[in-house]
Design an enzyme around this catalytic site. Structure first.
Site, PDB file in Angstrom:
ATOM      1  N   ASN A 165       0.828  -1.209   0.000  1.00  0.00           N
ATOM      2  CA  ASN A 165       0.000   0.000   0.000  1.00  0.00           C
ATOM      3  C   ASN A 165       0.862   1.257   0.000  1.00  0.00           C
ATOM      4  O   ASN A 165       0.573   2.228  -0.714  1.00  0.00           O
ATOM      5  CB  ASN A 165      -0.915   0.014   1.228  1.00  0.00           C
ATOM      6  N   ARG A 199     -11.041  -4.440 -13.916  1.00  0.00           N
ATOM      7  CA  ARG A 199      -9.928  -5.326 -13.536  1.00  0.00           C
ATOM      8  C   ARG A 199     -10.463  -6.751 -13.578  1.00  0.00           C
ATOM      9  O   ARG A 199     -11.234  -7.152 -12.707  1.00  0.00           O
ATOM     10  CB  ARG A 199      -9.411  -5.017 -12.135  1.00  0.00           C
ATOM     11  N   ARG A 253      -5.462   1.804 -13.294  1.00  0.00           N
ATOM     12  CA  ARG A 253      -4.061   1.952 -12.880  1.00  0.00           C
ATOM     13  C   ARG A 253      -3.455   0.629 -12.430  1.00  0.00           C
ATOM     14  O   ARG A 253      -4.028  -0.103 -11.628  1.00  0.00           O
ATOM     15  CB  ARG A 253      -3.967   2.975 -11.755  1.00  0.00           C
ATOM     16  N   HIS A 309     -15.747   3.108 -14.602  1.00  0.00           N
ATOM     17  CA  HIS A 309     -15.572   2.341 -13.367  1.00  0.00           C
ATOM     18  C   HIS A 309     -16.824   1.553 -13.006  1.00  0.00           C
ATOM     19  O   HIS A 309     -16.799   0.729 -12.096  1.00  0.00           O
ATOM     20  CB  HIS A 309     -15.195   3.305 -12.230  1.00  0.00           C
ATOM     21  N   TYR A 362     -12.427  -9.637  -1.411  1.00  0.00           N
ATOM     22  CA  TYR A 362     -13.089  -8.333  -1.282  1.00  0.00           C
ATOM     23  C   TYR A 362     -14.553  -8.566  -0.948  1.00  0.00           C
ATOM     24  O   TYR A 362     -15.187  -9.471  -1.479  1.00  0.00           O
ATOM     25  CB  TYR A 362     -13.042  -7.537  -2.594  1.00  0.00           C
ATOM     26  N   ARG A 399     -14.302   2.688   5.056  1.00  0.00           N
ATOM     27  CA  ARG A 399     -13.136   1.816   5.252  1.00  0.00           C
ATOM     28  C   ARG A 399     -11.820   2.581   5.257  1.00  0.00           C
ATOM     29  O   ARG A 399     -10.951   2.366   6.078  1.00  0.00           O
ATOM     30  CB  ARG A 399     -13.066   0.757   4.150  1.00  0.00           C
TER      31      ARG A 399
END
EC number: 2.7.4.1
Length: 722
Positions: A62, A393, A423, A453, A486, A582
């Site tokens: 991260n 993705r 990205r 998105h 996720y 989050r």
């Protein structure tokens, strides 16, 4: 209020108050707080040992991305003399100073966790991380032979002197700075060696000469130590005086010159190569590196003191993820099998089931397989005419892509919007886009100036009653790997009005349609901002008239200043607001007279919280919206995003009575945001009060798709009771 107007109304006194910089938390500092939560999970001994190693690696990864994207952006603002500050009032230079001061103690803590806690625990579990002074002589001989046979041939030492320019250090490459002298001389020489940690494991298995390679491996040493201890082979006839590991992080947020390229694909391809040669933003060095070497690097690579981070442990700790690959199930979370709603178990009946009633899937508690089956069945069903979907993705070995290719082979009309500008997934998406195009799929490479998105799939099917359109929409990507780690919520529906909305949106994405009105969807740019602000204002009016205003947002990030101001106004009016964010949250809760009706919490645990849920009490006629959008300027202004309503009353009831309350009631992994921008862990009063939302959902997975729900399974009848 018209948020899209170029000429907004004059700012009144109250609006000026809401623009006070003290009311906002800096975006970057808020993100660092989130990554601190990840680091805290590495400390948490309730996790199995290799899960803690995983969190430590995630924390480091991260940080790498944070420096490559966010810190690099601040450096660019500094170079360009940007003076305009964000709502919190910190200039780019002040933010860089604050970031440095915030990250230093976290790095020290991460190294301490590794050195003083995890390494001893690994040893007790039979996994030994060696330094050279803990090796036996036969192990040293084995590693020297391994170095000579395997590593030495691929190394290329690069000298730096009057006849050799300082070598270019590529982004995130691990290196050794080597200080040498010719024997009998007094002048130091410098050489750089690039550590080939993309060709060899970062942690090299250690064998004894008596052992063969079939022996179970439980002992390791870092690759850079093996190289450092055998430098005499690389530099024969020289005195090796010292060697220091170091790594350079560079600006990877390359600007895509969309307007200047012949097409978007070309622009993205050209940008990828520039990612590894951007301007330096961070230099990580070993804590024992001589100051003269640091000074030389500062001169040749970067001159800002806040770029240097001294590490008393391994540099690039994201590589520790390799330990998680060890076959040690005793040191990992107990696996669980995601559930599949009974009415979706028969793949061939999937269209009939969706046509009968809406279905939500809450991953990873429920399997992603029905989504794959949905596309697989569509690809082979002779009654299916067309498939349209977005890909952001999709993963490296995607069953979704395989289904789309099969559909094209079977003569379906297949259209896919592939977002090339996702990205760090650009190369992967370019590869899939080309494969799809080669198979005859109509591929659209995103939209100039915007990122697509939204997560959408539309199936067009001919049935007895005519053409029926089936839709899947989600907060998560069409990626079967991330669907296991996720938390995301997806909706299957055949509602004609929603299907019409999705169809019209695809026409906008693939053609020249400029559809301006939707039955149910909120679509950004423009309409999500307008719609959410309108719903917040409606709660304010309800509160004034009936005193029952209530808003709950479960999101990844809350940054947009206009949205924060609207929530402040709602709080001041008395609306109860529960926010579970989050990651980044720039709103300060609990400020007297401003946000004292707002609570903010965050959950970081086994799974990455990724779902977005917007709840409005609406006088009892409750509204639930879900989708891909957070409340950030990029989501609202620079992306194609979708929020979709939950129209099915039973599903809506289950979300309100089960999914939202269990997250808000967590007492194990939840942190509470304080007005000063720091977080505190929730501490249950008694052992029986401990609630881990993610573990509870593993145990009770799928109850939101049951027609008749046992009252004992409902965690709370209504979130207003919390």
């Amino acid at each position: 209020m018209n948020p899209d107007s170029d000429n907004p109304n004059p700012i009144n006194q109250k609006d000026r108050l809401y623009r006070d910089s003290s009311l906002y938390i800096n975006r970057e500092i808020s993100w660092i707080q989130f990554n601190n939560h990840v680091l805290n999970e590495a400390k948490d001994t309730s996790h199995p040992l290799l899960e803690r190693v995983k969190f430590l690696a995630i924390f480091a990864n991260n940080l790498d991305e944070f420096f490559m994207i966010r810190v690099s952006g601040l450096h660019q603002q500094l170079r360009e003399g940007v003076l305009k500050a964000p709502p919190d009032g910190l200039t780019p230079g002040q933010q860089l100073d604050a970031i440095y001061q915030s990250i230093l103690p976290l790095l020290q803590e991460s190294v301490s966790i590794w050195n003083d806690d995890i390494i001893p625990e690994l040893k007790r579990a039979g996994i030994i991380i060696h330094s050279y002074d803990t090796l036996h002589e036969n192990q040293k001989r084995y590693l020297r032979n391994y170095f000579i046979k395997e590593i030495f041939p691929v190394l290329t030492p690069l000298a730096f002197d009057k006849s050799h320019p300082f070598p270019f250090i590529s982004n995130l490459a691990l290196n050794l700075a080597v200080i040498l002298r010719e024997r009998g001389e007094t002048e130091d020489l410098f050489a750089r060696i690039k550590i080939p940690n993309r060709l060899f494991p970062r942690l090299i298995p250690v064998h004894s000469e008596e052992n063969n390679e079939d022996t179970e491996i439980s002992e390791f040493i870092f690759l850079e130590e093996v190289i450092s201890e055998n430098l005499d082979i690389l530099f024969p006839g020289m005195d090796v005086r010292a060697s220091y590991p170091f790594r350079v992080t560079r600006d990877a947020d390359v600007e895509i010159e969309e307007d200047e390229a012949d097409d978007l694909l070309t622009a993205v391809q050209e940008s990828i190569g520039r990612r590894w040669i951007g301007k330096p933003v961070r230099i990580e060095v070993s804590s024992w590196m001589d100051q003269s070497v640091c000074a030389m690097m500062a001169e040749k690579i970067a001159g800002y003191p806040h770029m240097f981070y001294r590490m008393n442990g391994p540099i690039g700790m994201s590589d520790l993820m390799c330990l998680f690959e060890l076959d040690r199930p005793d040191l990992k979370d107990i696996p669980f099998i995601p559930s599949v709603p009974k009415f979706l178990e028969n793949e061939k009946q999937i269209f009939n089931r969706i046509r009968t009633r809406d279905v939500i899937l809450f991953h990873p508690y429920e399997s992603f397989q029905p989504v794959i089956n949905f596309l697989h069945q569509a690809a082979h069903d002779p009654d299916v005419l067309a498939i349209k979907m977005t890909l952001y993705r999709s993963g490296s070995k995607s069953p979704i892509i395989r289904a789309l290719l099969d559909a094209r082979e079977n003569g379906k009309a297949v259209s896919v919007v592939v977002e090339l500008k996702a990205r760090f997934d650009e190369e992967n998406n370019i590869g899939w886009a080309r494969a799809l195009e080669h198979a005859g799929v109509h591929v659209v490479y995103g939209i100039m100036g915007l990122k697509v998105h939204a997560k959408l799939c539309l199936i067009v099917r001919r049935e007895r009653d005519g053409i029926i359109r089936y839709v899947h929409m989600s907060s998560g990507n069409y990626n079967d790997t991330t669907a296991r780690i996720y938390t995301d919520i997806g909706l299957f529906t055949a509602d004609p009005e929603i299907a019409s909305d999705v169809s019209n949106l695809f026409n906008t994405l693939t053609g020249y349609s400029n559809y301006m009105s939707y039955n149910h969807l909120m679509v950004s740019p423009k309409y999500i901002r307008r719609g959410v602000l309108s719903l917040i204002d409606r709660e304010i009016q309800r509160q004034k008239e009936h005193h029952d205003g209530h808003i709950i947002f479960k999101l990844n990030a809350l940054q947009d200043p206009e949205m924060i101001r609207a929530l402040y106004k709602a709080s001041e009016a008395g609306v109860k607001i529960d926010l579970q964010i989050r990651g980044i949250c720039c709103l300060r809760p609990g400020l007297p007279g401003i946000s004292d009706n707002i609570t903010v919490s965050s959950i970081v645990g086994r799974f990455l919280e990724h779902s977005r849920i917007y709840y409005f009490h609406n006088g009892g006629d409750e509204i639930i919206l879900m989708g891909s959008a957070d409340l950030m300027p990029r989501n609202l202004n620079r992306r194609i995003e979708v929020l979709f309503p939950i129209l099915d009353k039973e599903i809506r009831t289950q979300i309100i009575s089960t999914i939202l309350p269990i997250h808000l009631r967590d007492t194990t992994k939840k942190r509470i945001l304080k007005p000063d921008g720091t977080y505190v862990r929730v501490i249950p009063h008694m052992e029986d009060d401990k609630i881990n939302a993610q573990e509870w959902l593993i145990t009770h997975k799928g109850i939101w798709n049951e027609h008749q729900v046992d009252e004992e399974k409902i965690i709370r009848k209504h979130p207003a009771d919390i």
